[in-house]
Scaffold this active site. Sequence first.
Site, PDB file in Angstrom:
ATOM      1  N   THR A  46      18.550  64.115  65.688  1.00  0.00           N
ATOM      2  CA  THR A  46      17.467  64.985  66.153  1.00  0.00           C
ATOM      3  C   THR A  46      16.927  64.497  67.486  1.00  0.00           C
ATOM      4  O   THR A  46      16.944  63.300  67.774  1.00  0.00           O
ATOM      5  CB  THR A  46      16.297  64.985  65.142  1.00  0.00           C
ATOM      6  OG1 THR A  46      15.736  63.662  65.079  1.00  0.00           O
ATOM      7  CG2 THR A  46      16.748  65.395  63.757  1.00  0.00           C
ATOM      8  N   GLY A  47      16.418  65.415  68.282  1.00  0.00           N
ATOM      9  CA  GLY A  47      15.643  65.139  69.482  1.00  0.00           C
ATOM     10  C   GLY A  47      16.071  63.943  70.301  1.00  0.00           C
ATOM     11  O   GLY A  47      17.221  63.835  70.765  1.00  0.00           O
ATOM     12  N   ILE A 138       5.321  64.040  59.758  1.00  0.00           N
ATOM     13  CA  ILE A 138       5.421  64.934  58.602  1.00  0.00           C
ATOM     14  C   ILE A 138       6.872  65.056  58.131  1.00  0.00           C
ATOM     15  O   ILE A 138       7.192  64.807  56.973  1.00  0.00           O
ATOM     16  CB  ILE A 138       4.864  66.334  58.942  1.00  0.00           C
ATOM     17  CG1 ILE A 138       3.403  66.238  59.404  1.00  0.00           C
ATOM     18  CG2 ILE A 138       5.004  67.274  57.735  1.00  0.00           C
ATOM     19  CD1 ILE A 138       2.474  65.628  58.367  1.00  0.00           C
ATOM     20  N   LYS A 289     -11.846  22.832  52.172  1.00  0.00           N
ATOM     21  CA  LYS A 289     -11.058  22.370  51.030  1.00  0.00           C
ATOM     22  C   LYS A 289     -11.307  23.333  49.873  1.00  0.00           C
ATOM     23  O   LYS A 289     -12.451  23.543  49.477  1.00  0.00           O
ATOM     24  CB  LYS A 289     -11.474  20.936  50.662  1.00  0.00           C
ATOM     25  CG  LYS A 289     -10.523  20.206  49.740  1.00  0.00           C
ATOM     26  CD  LYS A 289      -9.245  19.772  50.483  1.00  0.00           C
ATOM     27  CE  LYS A 289      -8.407  18.847  49.614  1.00  0.00           C
ATOM     28  NZ  LYS A 289      -9.028  17.510  49.500  1.00  0.00           N
ATOM     29  N   HIS A 290     -10.241  23.905  49.347  1.00  0.00           N
ATOM     30  CA  HIS A 290     -10.345  24.859  48.241  1.00  0.00           C
ATOM     31  C   HIS A 290     -11.331  25.983  48.554  1.00  0.00           C
ATOM     32  O   HIS A 290     -12.197  26.321  47.746  1.00  0.00           O
ATOM     33  CB  HIS A 290     -10.709  24.146  46.945  1.00  0.00           C
ATOM     34  CG  HIS A 290      -9.691  23.132  46.518  1.00  0.00           C
ATOM     35  ND1 HIS A 290      -8.382  23.469  46.246  1.00  0.00           N
ATOM     36  CD2 HIS A 290      -9.783  21.795  46.347  1.00  0.00           C
ATOM     37  CE1 HIS A 290      -7.706  22.379  45.904  1.00  0.00           C
ATOM     38  NE2 HIS A 290      -8.537  21.341  45.976  1.00  0.00           N
ATOM     39  N   GLY A 319      -6.649  15.952  53.256  1.00  0.00           N
ATOM     40  CA  GLY A 319      -5.770  17.050  52.858  1.00  0.00           C
ATOM     41  C   GLY A 319      -6.384  18.422  53.064  1.00  0.00           C
ATOM     42  O   GLY A 319      -5.965  19.395  52.428  1.00  0.00           O
ATOM     43  N   GLU A 342      -3.645  19.276  56.164  1.00  0.00           N
ATOM     44  CA  GLU A 342      -2.632  20.277  55.831  1.00  0.00           C
ATOM     45  C   GLU A 342      -2.373  21.247  56.981  1.00  0.00           C
ATOM     46  O   GLU A 342      -1.229  21.514  57.343  1.00  0.00           O
ATOM     47  CB  GLU A 342      -3.069  21.074  54.591  1.00  0.00           C
ATOM     48  CG  GLU A 342      -3.025  20.303  53.292  1.00  0.00           C
ATOM     49  CD  GLU A 342      -1.639  20.259  52.679  1.00  0.00           C
ATOM     50  OE1 GLU A 342      -0.692  20.786  53.285  1.00  0.00           O
ATOM     51  OE2 GLU A 342      -1.507  19.676  51.587  1.00  0.00           O
ATOM     52  N   ASP A 492     -37.844  24.538  41.516  1.00  0.00           N
ATOM     53  CA  ASP A 492     -37.122  23.289  41.262  1.00  0.00           C
ATOM     54  C   ASP A 492     -36.021  23.010  42.270  1.00  0.00           C
ATOM     55  O   ASP A 492     -35.833  21.872  42.710  1.00  0.00           O
ATOM     56  CB  ASP A 492     -36.560  23.256  39.833  1.00  0.00           C
ATOM     57  CG  ASP A 492     -35.689  24.459  39.503  1.00  0.00           C
ATOM     58  OD1 ASP A 492     -35.549  25.353  40.356  1.00  0.00           O
ATOM     59  OD2 ASP A 492     -35.169  24.509  38.360  1.00  0.00           O
ATOM     60  N   HIS A 538     -18.317  35.039  46.084  1.00  0.00           N
ATOM     61  CA  HIS A 538     -17.700  34.638  44.822  1.00  0.00           C
ATOM     62  C   HIS A 538     -16.189  34.506  44.947  1.00  0.00           C
ATOM     63  O   HIS A 538     -15.608  34.928  45.924  1.00  0.00           O
ATOM     64  CB  HIS A 538     -18.037  35.649  43.731  1.00  0.00           C
ATOM     65  CG  HIS A 538     -19.492  35.658  43.381  1.00  0.00           C
ATOM     66  ND1 HIS A 538     -20.360  36.619  43.850  1.00  0.00           N
ATOM     67  CD2 HIS A 538     -20.241  34.808  42.638  1.00  0.00           C
ATOM     68  CE1 HIS A 538     -21.576  36.359  43.376  1.00  0.00           C
ATOM     69  NE2 HIS A 538     -21.532  35.274  42.654  1.00  0.00           N
TER      70      HIS A 538
END
Length: 538
Positions: A46-47, A138, A289-290, A319, A342, A492, A538
């Site tokens: 095509t084209g 399309i 870390k983590h 690390g 790391e 507290d 979280h």
Amino acid sequence: MAVVSKNHPAPELVRIRRALLSVSDKTGLVEFARRLSALGIELVSTGGTAKTLATEGFAVRDVSELTGFAEIMDGRVKTLHPGVHGGLLAIRDDADHRAAMEAHGIVEIDLAIINLYPFEQVLTSGADAATIVENIDIGGPAMIRAAAKNHAYVTVVTDAADYDRVADAIEANAGSIPLRLRQELAALAFARTATYDSAISGWFASNLELEAPRHRAFGGVLHDVMRYGENPHQQAAFYKTVEERPGVASATLLQGKQLSYNNINDTDAAFELVSEFDPGEAPACAIIKHANPCGVATAATMVDAYRQALACDPTSAFGGIIAFNRELDAETAEEIIKLFTEVIIAPSVSDEAAAIIARKKNLRLMATGGLPDPRQGGMMVKTVAGGLLVQSRDTGVTTAADLKLVTKRAPDPRELADLVFAFRVAKHVKSNAIVYARHGATVGIGAGQMSRVDSARIAASKAQEAASSLGLAQPMTRGSVVASDAFFPFADGLLSAIEAGATAVIQPGGSMRDADVIEAADAAGVAMVFTGMRHFRH
């Protein structure tokens, strides 16, 4: 009502006699066409694809010969025709389908090589809405889906990376393609159109500011297959999306082995955090870390920022992942290689620094070419059983002008700067988050605890350990400020921070007991400001 299958068994091998080529990205096209032509396969095109092949001397049949209809409407309509889709969808072993093909002069298309208008690239180029819409393909997706559905008889190729595999298979099977390969390519084809459509629907939702569209699609392109996930018994892979945001997905790995699943997660956390700090104002360093920071600092020089970040928790930094908001220089590189690390990620890396890091061949070094904008929106997705949680990125950035003084004593200029710094760090600490800071550096971090008072105590305890390891007479939390990612539900947690030596506090406010917390701050002579913005993570 579901469509009933006629249950024609798929043949193991399908002879390839005719190929339809219609591609926007012409990478590898000519060589692939050469291999197909050498096998005696008729080329239909095509084209622009047909022009490219004809210019290279190939005998190519224009698709209009199959349809009996010229391209119209600037090429918008050229392959949406029974002459094409009949050739792709016909069940070769069905007598009714055969009769229909003969009655309407439809010929079989055995191989469909199709890639799509570059919608994703146009989307990220800054083009206007009209141009973006014009680059919604399309005919391409329609042909891809038709060929993929009929993979019992048709082979569909949507990626130049598969050209050699397909040509090799045809050559190895005396002009035919085996069923397993047809199935694999069909799976890739449906994934490609799904990813393409997800980019389109996502753009519409974003452009129209639809917060919760009825259907939400997400797609990505495989970037890397991990050796395993968070743990060795889990499988994992890394997919890139259309979002243009400097970071781990866009970075160049200058040296070191493949990043693990955890490396990628932590590196992203580190770079997003360090990008909170304008490189035009000061160098910044974050050690992760983590997915939690164990040290963050800004300073006059890059090496000082690193040293101060490291001093916050040198034990946990072992690390870890180190991120910078400016180019990594040689002096800082020399300091980093003294400690097992790391990954290092930065917008750029000097040649001298790269040569120094090269002494540690397993240390991964990444350059992103830029910093993400902490105010730039985007979507964040998390899986839950049976569903997806989708939210916008936390783009909240608090400045001194946003703060509300709620105590009798106001913070002095040094405290005010540290409060803003600490709250930006707290945004990137797992909740419940407590961050102590002094002179533009964290000096104690408490993360991810079930109660805020425990986070305050843990941060103070970590600060005491750091002081001991550095030979300091007292922890650096003495004379520090403290940030909380959410309000103090009771006094507290605040009292624990004051006991650790904090003299000023920043928190969102909004607790039913705000008055009690303010009263405790005033009683201790501590300055406190409210942000009105929470940063749960979280």
